[in-house]
Design a protein around this motif. Structure first.
Motif, short mmCIF file in Angstrom:
data_model
loop_
_atom_site.label_atom_id
_atom_site.label_comp_id
_atom_site.label_asym_id
_atom_site.label_seq_id
_atom_site.Cartn_x
_atom_site.Cartn_y
_atom_site.Cartn_z
N GLU A 54 0.83 -1.20 0.00
CA GLU A 54 0.00 0.00 0.00
C GLU A 54 0.87 1.26 0.00
O GLU A 54 0.56 2.24 -0.67
N SER A 55 1.96 1.22 0.76
CA SER A 55 2.87 2.35 0.81
C SER A 55 3.52 2.61 -0.56
O SER A 55 3.60 3.75 -1.01
N VAL A 56 3.97 1.55 -1.20
CA VAL A 56 4.62 1.69 -2.51
C VAL A 56 3.62 2.22 -3.54
O VAL A 56 3.93 3.12 -4.32
N ILE A 57 2.41 1.67 -3.53
CA ILE A 57 1.38 2.11 -4.48
C ILE A 57 0.98 3.56 -4.20
O ILE A 57 0.81 4.36 -5.12
N GLY A 58 0.87 3.91 -2.92
CA GLY A 58 0.54 5.28 -2.57
C GLY A 58 1.58 6.27 -3.02
O GLY A 58 1.27 7.33 -3.56
N LYS A 59 2.86 5.93 -2.84
CA LYS A 59 3.93 6.80 -3.29
C LYS A 59 3.95 6.92 -4.80
O LYS A 59 4.21 8.00 -5.35
N ALA A 60 3.66 5.85 -5.50
CA ALA A 60 3.64 5.87 -6.97
C ALA A 60 2.50 6.76 -7.48
O ALA A 60 2.65 7.47 -8.46
N LEU A 61 1.36 6.73 -6.81
CA LEU A 61 0.21 7.51 -7.25
C LEU A 61 0.38 8.99 -6.92
O LEU A 61 -0.19 9.85 -7.60
N ASP A 62 1.14 9.30 -5.87
CA ASP A 62 1.34 10.69 -5.48
C ASP A 62 2.55 11.34 -6.15
O ASP A 62 2.85 12.50 -5.90
N ALA A 63 3.24 10.61 -7.00
CA ALA A 63 4.43 11.15 -7.65
C ALA A 63 4.05 12.24 -8.65
O ALA A 63 3.13 12.07 -9.42
#
Length: 65
Positions: A54-63
């Motif tokens: 979830e953290s990795v996906i969240g960071k990818a979406l907020d890039a």
């Protein structure tokens, strides 16, 4: 020439005796794949791995782009 035909007959007889091997090999491969999928599902749905994903996906979406 006679030896060659005897050799071919022996090869054909050996090939015919293995007729059921492919079915059992596919069955064992399917069982192994299902077992691997179960273990992978348990790992991915565990708390720590789920949080990391979830953290990795969240960071990818907020890039920013």
């Amino acid at each position: 020439m006679k030896r060659m035909s005897e050799w071919w007959r022996a090869r054909l007889a050996a090939a015919r005796s293995d007729a059921g091997m492919t079915t059992s090999e596919y069955a064992m491969g399917t069982i192994a794949a299902a077992g691997f999928a179960t273990v992978l599902y348990k790992i991915v749905t565990s708390g720590s791995v789920s949080g990391a994903l979830e953290s990795v996906i969240g960071k990818a979406l907020d890039a920013p782009f």
